[in-house]
Design an enzyme around this catalytic site. Structure first.
Site, PDB file in Angstrom:
ATOM      1  N   GLU A 127       0.793  -1.200   0.017  1.00  0.00           N
ATOM      2  CA  GLU A 127       0.048  -0.007  -0.046  1.00  0.00           C
ATOM      3  C   GLU A 127       0.752   1.374   0.030  1.00  0.00           C
ATOM      4  O   GLU A 127       0.431   2.395   0.823  1.00  0.00           O
ATOM      5  CB  GLU A 127      -1.010   0.045   1.241  1.00  0.00           C
ATOM      6  CG  GLU A 127      -1.983  -1.255   1.352  1.00  0.00           C
ATOM      7  CD  GLU A 127      -2.900  -1.005   2.436  1.00  0.00           C
ATOM      8  OE1 GLU A 127      -2.688  -0.120   3.159  1.00  0.00           O
ATOM      9  OE2 GLU A 127      -3.874  -1.808   2.196  1.00  0.00           O
ATOM     10  N   ASN A 169       2.137  -5.057  -3.410  1.00  0.00           N
ATOM     11  CA  ASN A 169       0.766  -5.448  -3.035  1.00  0.00           C
ATOM     12  C   ASN A 169       0.013  -4.357  -2.511  1.00  0.00           C
ATOM     13  O   ASN A 169       0.362  -3.202  -1.964  1.00  0.00           O
ATOM     14  CB  ASN A 169       0.510  -6.528  -1.491  1.00  0.00           C
ATOM     15  CG  ASN A 169      -0.880  -6.705  -1.406  1.00  0.00           C
ATOM     16  OD1 ASN A 169      -1.528  -7.665  -2.286  1.00  0.00           O
ATOM     17  ND2 ASN A 169      -1.265  -6.878  -0.139  1.00  0.00           N
ATOM     18  N   HIS A 205     -10.310  -5.941  -2.435  1.00  0.00           N
ATOM     19  CA  HIS A 205     -11.617  -5.677  -1.185  1.00  0.00           C
ATOM     20  C   HIS A 205     -12.701  -4.967  -2.238  1.00  0.00           C
ATOM     21  O   HIS A 205     -12.420  -3.902  -2.313  1.00  0.00           O
ATOM     22  CB  HIS A 205     -11.029  -4.781  -0.380  1.00  0.00           C
ATOM     23  CG  HIS A 205     -10.013  -5.455   0.646  1.00  0.00           C
ATOM     24  ND1 HIS A 205     -10.186  -6.589   1.194  1.00  0.00           N
ATOM     25  CD2 HIS A 205      -8.631  -5.343   0.843  1.00  0.00           C
ATOM     26  CE1 HIS A 205      -8.898  -7.091   1.891  1.00  0.00           C
ATOM     27  NE2 HIS A 205      -8.044  -6.174   1.648  1.00  0.00           N
ATOM     28  N   GLU A 232      -6.292 -10.522  -1.260  1.00  0.00           N
ATOM     29  CA  GLU A 232      -7.073 -10.296  -0.250  1.00  0.00           C
ATOM     30  C   GLU A 232      -8.348 -10.225  -0.564  1.00  0.00           C
ATOM     31  O   GLU A 232      -9.378  -9.483   0.129  1.00  0.00           O
ATOM     32  CB  GLU A 232      -6.723  -9.018   0.476  1.00  0.00           C
ATOM     33  CG  GLU A 232      -5.122  -8.888   0.728  1.00  0.00           C
ATOM     34  CD  GLU A 232      -4.646  -7.757   1.647  1.00  0.00           C
ATOM     35  OE1 GLU A 232      -5.628  -6.894   2.247  1.00  0.00           O
ATOM     36  OE2 GLU A 232      -3.434  -7.510   1.805  1.00  0.00           O
ATOM     37  N   ASP A 234     -12.414 -10.079  -0.957  1.00  0.00           N
ATOM     38  CA  ASP A 234     -13.648 -10.176  -0.083  1.00  0.00           C
ATOM     39  C   ASP A 234     -14.441  -9.068  -0.901  1.00  0.00           C
ATOM     40  O   ASP A 234     -14.362  -8.369  -1.498  1.00  0.00           O
ATOM     41  CB  ASP A 234     -13.558  -9.792   1.298  1.00  0.00           C
ATOM     42  CG  ASP A 234     -12.762  -8.715   1.730  1.00  0.00           C
ATOM     43  OD1 ASP A 234     -12.468  -7.701   0.735  1.00  0.00           O
ATOM     44  OD2 ASP A 234     -12.155  -8.580   2.919  1.00  0.00           O
TER      45      ASP A 234
HETATM   46  C1  XIL Z   1      -6.451  -6.114   8.360  1.00  0.00           C
HETATM   47  C2  XIL Z   1      -6.686  -7.144   9.179  1.00  0.00           C
HETATM   48  O1  XIL Z   1      -7.761  -8.105   8.554  1.00  0.00           O
HETATM   49  C3  XIL Z   1      -7.390  -6.567  10.472  1.00  0.00           C
HETATM   50  O2  XIL Z   1      -7.428  -7.839  11.297  1.00  0.00           O
HETATM   51  C4  XIL Z   1      -6.343  -5.622  11.164  1.00  0.00           C
HETATM   52  O3  XIL Z   1      -7.072  -5.283  12.336  1.00  0.00           O
HETATM   53  C5  XIL Z   1      -6.070  -4.389  10.198  1.00  0.00           C
HETATM   54  O4  XIL Z   1      -5.468  -4.936   8.965  1.00  0.00           O
HETATM   55  N1  XIL Z   1      -5.206  -4.402   3.665  1.00  0.00           N
HETATM   56  C6  XIL Z   1      -4.109  -5.295   4.079  1.00  0.00           C
HETATM   57  C7  XIL Z   1      -4.307  -6.157   5.228  1.00  0.00           C
HETATM   58  O5  XIL Z   1      -3.150  -5.343   3.542  1.00  0.00           O
HETATM   59  O6  XIL Z   1      -3.090  -6.318   6.127  1.00  0.00           O
HETATM   60  C8  XIL Z   1      -5.581  -5.701   6.030  1.00  0.00           C
HETATM   61  O7  XIL Z   1      -5.841  -6.399   7.139  1.00  0.00           O
HETATM   62  C9  XIL Z   1      -6.597  -5.294   5.252  1.00  0.00           C
HETATM   63  C10 XIL Z   1      -6.334  -4.289   4.291  1.00  0.00           C
END
Ligand code: XIL
Length: 298
Positions: A127, A169, A205, A232, A234
């Site tokens: 990020e 990422n 996401h 990731e 969802d």
């Molecule tokens: C999130 C986790 O799912 C949570 O449990 C934590 O509190 C915060 O981080 N992008 C990412 C992940 O790269 O590491 C994040 O994970 C979600 C967004």
């Protein structure tokens, strides 16, 4: 095949989930995890605040537990994440300049060395690009150490674990937009100058829609000579959830360098997105329509 992992494996891919060790004593959770997935990533346990709570004092116990569970079941492991502006330990948040740069590179070296040989792909930097139309870097303490912090991190990771694929990422990179193009330009520059980068992770996401050029965006990165991974995934539950999951799965399979998909949790109630019911299993561990859409697409 009848599970996500086995079906993905038939296509030469992995299908993984983000896990938390605090759920490892939950039988329903472990049953679904062990049955369906052939790759794991630590949802939090390998982040900077978890692995180096005090400067130079490393704690790998939770991360090791995830690696050991994966290995005992023949699952691969994604490493997440060596450097990120978030979830830094307090001591690092208070550093800047050369002191922070040294601490950050030492962190990369130590953690990648500890897990050497056990990580399929590392999110070396997470990020680092800004949202919106600039296409530029996100402001952060790491960015303020100099624009070359990302390539320094990749070089340190390569030296520490030459066998791991090294990924950049990010999120909001689900179509061709200013942010994904900024990353694309960085990857192209790294490839042309020999900076060791092997893969790009698309967090994915997603809300209630998916950009029409999702697959084309993956393909343009693949055409730079790097692997791409959905890291990731969802999706907000709504009329389109199953369709969107299916679309993402088909896009990955249509891109030969898309090597795998990871969903960001197991059941809806395990998700960081709370009420979005964004995952493939309901809170009781039952398969949702989104699950069937993925399995049918694989
Ligand atoms: C999130 C986790 O799912 C949570 O449990 C934590 O509190 C915060 O981080 N992008 C990412 C992940 O790269 O590491 C994040 O994970 C979600 C967004």
């Amino acid at each position: 095949a009848s599970t996500l992992g086995a079906s993905a494996a038939e296509k030469g891919r992995y299908f993984g989930a983000a896990v938390g060790t605090y759920k490892f004593n939950d039988n329903t959770y472990m049953t679904v995890l062990n049955r369906e997935f052939n790759s794991l990533v630590a949802e939090n346990e390998m982040k900077w605040d978890a692995t180096e709570p005090q400067r130079g004092v490393f704690n790998y116990s939770a991360g090791d537990r995830i690696v050991s569970h994966a290995r005992s079941r023949g699952m691969s492991v994604r490493g997440h994440a060596l450097l990120w502006h978030a979830q830094q330990p307090g001591w690092a948040q208070g550093l800047s300049g050369g002191d922070l740069r040294n601490a950050a590179i030492n962190h990369v070296t130590q953690v990648a060395t500890h897990f050497r040989g056990q990580i399929h792909s590392w999110d070396v930097v997470n990020e680092a690009f800004a949202d919106g139309g600039s296409g530029g870097r996100r402001d952060s303490n790491l960015q303020r150490t100099g624009n070359d912090w990302i390539e320094a991190a990749f070089r340190a990771a390569r030296a520490a674990d030459p066998g791991a694929k090294l990924c950049y990422n990010d999120y909001n990179t689900d179509g061709i937009n200013a942010k994904s193009t900024g990353i694309y330009n960085m990857v192209r520059d790294f490839r042309s100058r020999g900076v060791p980068i092997d893969c790009v992770g698309f967090q994915s996401h997603l809300g209630t829609s998916i950009p029409g050029d999702y697959q084309a965006n993956l393909q343009r990165f693949a055409d730079l000579g790097v692997d791409v991974q959905i890291t990731e995934l969802d999706v907000t539950q709504g009329g389109n959830q199953a369709n969107i999951y299916g679309t993402v799965t088909r896009a990955c399979l249509a891109v030969s360098r898309c090597t795998g998909i990871t969903v960001w949790g197991v059941r809806d109630c395990d998700s960081w997105r709370g009420g979005d019911n964004a995952l493939l299993f309901d809170c009781a561990g039952n398969k949702k329509a989104a699950y069937t859409a993925v399995l049918d697409a694989l």
